[in-house]
Motif scaffolding. Structure first.
Motif, PDB file in Angstrom:
ATOM      1  N   GLY A  31       0.814  -1.217   0.000  1.00 36.58           N
ATOM      2  CA  GLY A  31       0.000   0.000   0.000  1.00 36.58           C
ATOM      3  C   GLY A  31       0.844   1.261   0.000  1.00 36.58           C
ATOM      4  N   SER A  32       1.868   1.303   0.861  1.00 36.93           N
ATOM      5  CA  SER A  32       2.753   2.470   0.921  1.00 36.93           C
ATOM      6  C   SER A  32       3.502   2.652  -0.386  1.00 36.93           C
ATOM      7  CB  SER A  32       3.746   2.310   2.076  1.00 36.93           C
ATOM      8  OG  SER A  32       3.072   2.274   3.315  1.00 36.93           O
ATOM      9  N   LEU A  43      -4.190   5.016  -3.715  1.00 37.10           N
ATOM     10  CA  LEU A  43      -5.308   4.909  -2.778  1.00 37.10           C
ATOM     11  C   LEU A  43      -6.427   4.039  -3.340  1.00 37.10           C
ATOM     12  CD1 LEU A  43      -5.490   8.544  -1.343  1.00 37.10           C
ATOM     13  CD2 LEU A  43      -4.955   6.455  -0.063  1.00 37.10           C
ATOM     14  N   ILE A  44      -6.655   4.130  -4.650  1.00 36.67           N
ATOM     15  CA  ILE A  44      -7.659   3.269  -5.285  1.00 36.67           C
ATOM     16  C   ILE A  44      -7.263   1.803  -5.126  1.00 36.67           C
ATOM     17  CG2 ILE A  44      -8.553   2.521  -7.534  1.00 36.67           C
ATOM     18  CD1 ILE A  44     -10.004   4.915  -6.586  1.00 36.67           C
ATOM     19  N   ILE A  45      -5.987   1.505  -5.402  1.00 32.32           N
ATOM     20  CA  ILE A  45      -5.488   0.131  -5.238  1.00 32.32           C
ATOM     21  C   ILE A  45      -5.611  -0.302  -3.780  1.00 32.32           C
ATOM     22  CG2 ILE A  45      -3.416  -1.319  -5.346  1.00 32.32           C
ATOM     23  CD1 ILE A  45      -2.565   0.376  -7.788  1.00 32.32           C
ATOM     24  N   THR A  46      -5.240   0.603  -2.877  1.00 33.31           N
ATOM     25  CA  THR A  46      -5.304   0.290  -1.443  1.00 33.31           C
ATOM     26  C   THR A  46      -6.722  -0.044  -1.013  1.00 33.31           C
ATOM     27  OG1 THR A  46      -3.401   1.690  -0.943  1.00 33.31           O
ATOM     28  CG2 THR A  46      -4.883   1.181   0.873  1.00 33.31           C
ATOM     29  N   ILE A 116      -1.921  13.321   3.788  1.00 30.57           N
ATOM     30  CA  ILE A 116      -3.268  13.257   3.209  1.00 30.57           C
ATOM     31  C   ILE A 116      -3.319  14.177   2.000  1.00 30.57           C
ATOM     32  CG2 ILE A 116      -5.722  13.699   3.644  1.00 30.57           C
ATOM     33  CD1 ILE A 116      -5.144  13.248   6.603  1.00 30.57           C
ATOM     34  N   PRO A 117      -3.778  13.692   0.848  1.00 23.23           N
ATOM     35  CA  PRO A 117      -3.821  14.556  -0.337  1.00 23.23           C
ATOM     36  C   PRO A 117      -4.867  15.656  -0.176  1.00 23.23           C
ATOM     37  CG  PRO A 117      -4.886  12.447  -0.798  1.00 23.23           C
ATOM     38  CD  PRO A 117      -4.270  12.339   0.565  1.00 23.23           C
ATOM     39  N   ILE A 118      -4.401  16.889  -0.093  1.00 17.17           N
ATOM     40  CA  ILE A 118      -5.312  18.034   0.010  1.00 17.17           C
ATOM     41  C   ILE A 118      -5.489  18.636  -1.382  1.00 17.17           C
ATOM     42  CG2 ILE A 118      -5.696  20.294   1.045  1.00 17.17           C
ATOM     43  CD1 ILE A 118      -5.772  17.986   3.025  1.00 17.17           C
ATOM     44  N   VAL A 131     -12.040   9.187  -4.384  1.00 18.28           N
ATOM     45  CA  VAL A 131     -11.000   8.303  -3.843  1.00 18.28           C
ATOM     46  C   VAL A 131     -10.998   8.302  -2.323  1.00 18.28           C
ATOM     47  CG1 VAL A 131      -8.519   7.855  -3.744  1.00 18.28           C
ATOM     48  CG2 VAL A 131      -9.564   8.615  -5.881  1.00 18.28           C
ATOM     49  N   VAL A 132     -10.910   9.484  -1.732  1.00 17.44           N
ATOM     50  CA  VAL A 132     -10.733   9.601  -0.281  1.00 17.44           C
ATOM     51  C   VAL A 132     -12.058   9.497   0.467  1.00 17.44           C
ATOM     52  CG1 VAL A 132      -9.841  11.070   1.576  1.00 17.44           C
ATOM     53  CG2 VAL A 132      -8.685  11.018  -0.643  1.00 17.44           C
TER      54      VAL A 132
END
Length: 311
Positions: A31-32, A43-46, A116-118, A131-132
């Motif tokens: 994941g990382s 994040l989609i894969i995670t 966190i993607p802002i 996604v989030v």
């Protein structure tokens, strides 16, 4: 009836904890890696490959009814309207709890912003919502308020809520973002039991993450000219600022929390809802063997946060 009972017994605490440990290790490794490659694709894969798919496969291997375990039941219109309001009012409470941890950490050294993607523009905001907010709301709720909470029901529904909430908080592997998710996990778990629907926590989770993204987007809009470095060593004056912020958020949280409790009481219960206050527990607590996967994940959690804090 006997076959149904045998099927139910196959979803146990030890298996649930081993599954949680395995997914946690995969999250921290694969994941990382994929998130460093591309945050949104990662994040989609995670969410779908690392969290959702294994949870569904595990439930099928255990011969569980997805509809029953995941409580795939309809929500009433009043429930749909009340849940986002409850979550929005609960947002400052989660922020306040995270701020308390940040204040504690600021006395010892550098506090780094969580990865966190802002969103910086409207396109990224829409990506973030999918996604989030939406993906996390679906996938993580299947794992935590679905599989894990069901696996812990032998301890009673309250303990199932508490354990799933704590495991949810640890799963973020970031001490700055620990108490907030635990609080939200408690709230989501209670809502699921009251509505008898996982759709309730999916809606709640989506609302919380979407609100966080939107607020981050608004802050970015106002701070476009800010030249403050991303990693700042916090001194005592900044700690005082955090304390003042916590006092302000604490006052808001007190008022908001009171309203939240009132709304939770007013929210219609499912026809299948059974009070979670007075139950006959099948067992009182985890055995040592059942606790081993959690001890391992806790050790990993501590090591990761010590390393992140000291670097």
């Amino acid at each position: 009836m006997n076959n149904e009972l045998n099927v139910e017994s196959k979803l146990n605490i030890l298996g649930t904890n081993l599954f949680y440990l395995l997914i946690g290790i995969i999250l921290l490794t694969i994941g990382s890696l994929v998130q460093r490659w591309d945050i949104y694709k990662g994040l989609i894969i995670t969410e779908y490959i690392i969290i959702l798919l294994p949870a569904l496969i595990y439930l099928k291997i255990k011969r569980q009814s997805l509809r029953k375990v995941l409580r795939l039941n309809k929500l009433s219109l009043k429930q749909i309207l009340l849940i986002p309001i409850i979550v929005i009012l609960s947002y400052p409470i989660g922020a306040f709890l995270n701020l308390i941890v940040m204040i504690f950490l600021s006395f010892f050294g550098e506090v780094k912003p969580p990865p966190i993607p802002i969103p910086n523009n409207e396109i990224e905001l829409l990506k973030g919502f999918f996604v989030v907010a939406l993906s996390a709301g679906i996938c993580e709720e299947v794992m935590f308020r679905g599989l894990i909470m069901k696996g812990y029901e032998k301890l009673g529904k309250w303990k199932a809520i508490i354990f799933s909430a704590v495991l949810f908080g640890l799963f973020h592997f970031n001490i700055q973002n620990l108490l907030g998710p635990i609080f939200l996990g408690l709230l989501f778990g209670f809502i699921v039991y009251k509505t008898d629907s996982l759709y309730a926590s999916m809606l709640a989770h989506f609302t919380n993450n979407a609100l966080a993204l939107f607020l981050g987007f608004i802050v970015n809009k106002f701070n476009t000219g800010n030249t403050t470095p991303s990693n700042v060593t916090l001194d005592i004056s900044y700690t005082k600022t955090l304390i003042y912020g916590a006092i302000f958020l604490g006052a808001i949280s007190l008022v908001a929390g009171t309203i939240v409790v009132m709304l939770l009481k007013k929210m219609p219960s499912s026809d299948n809802y059974i009070s979670i206050y007075n139950e006959d527990y099948k067992k009182s607590m985890l055995t040592f063997v059942e606790s081993i996967p959690l001890i391992v994940i806790l050790i990993i959690y501590i090591i990761i946060n010590v390393l992140n804090f000291s670097v």
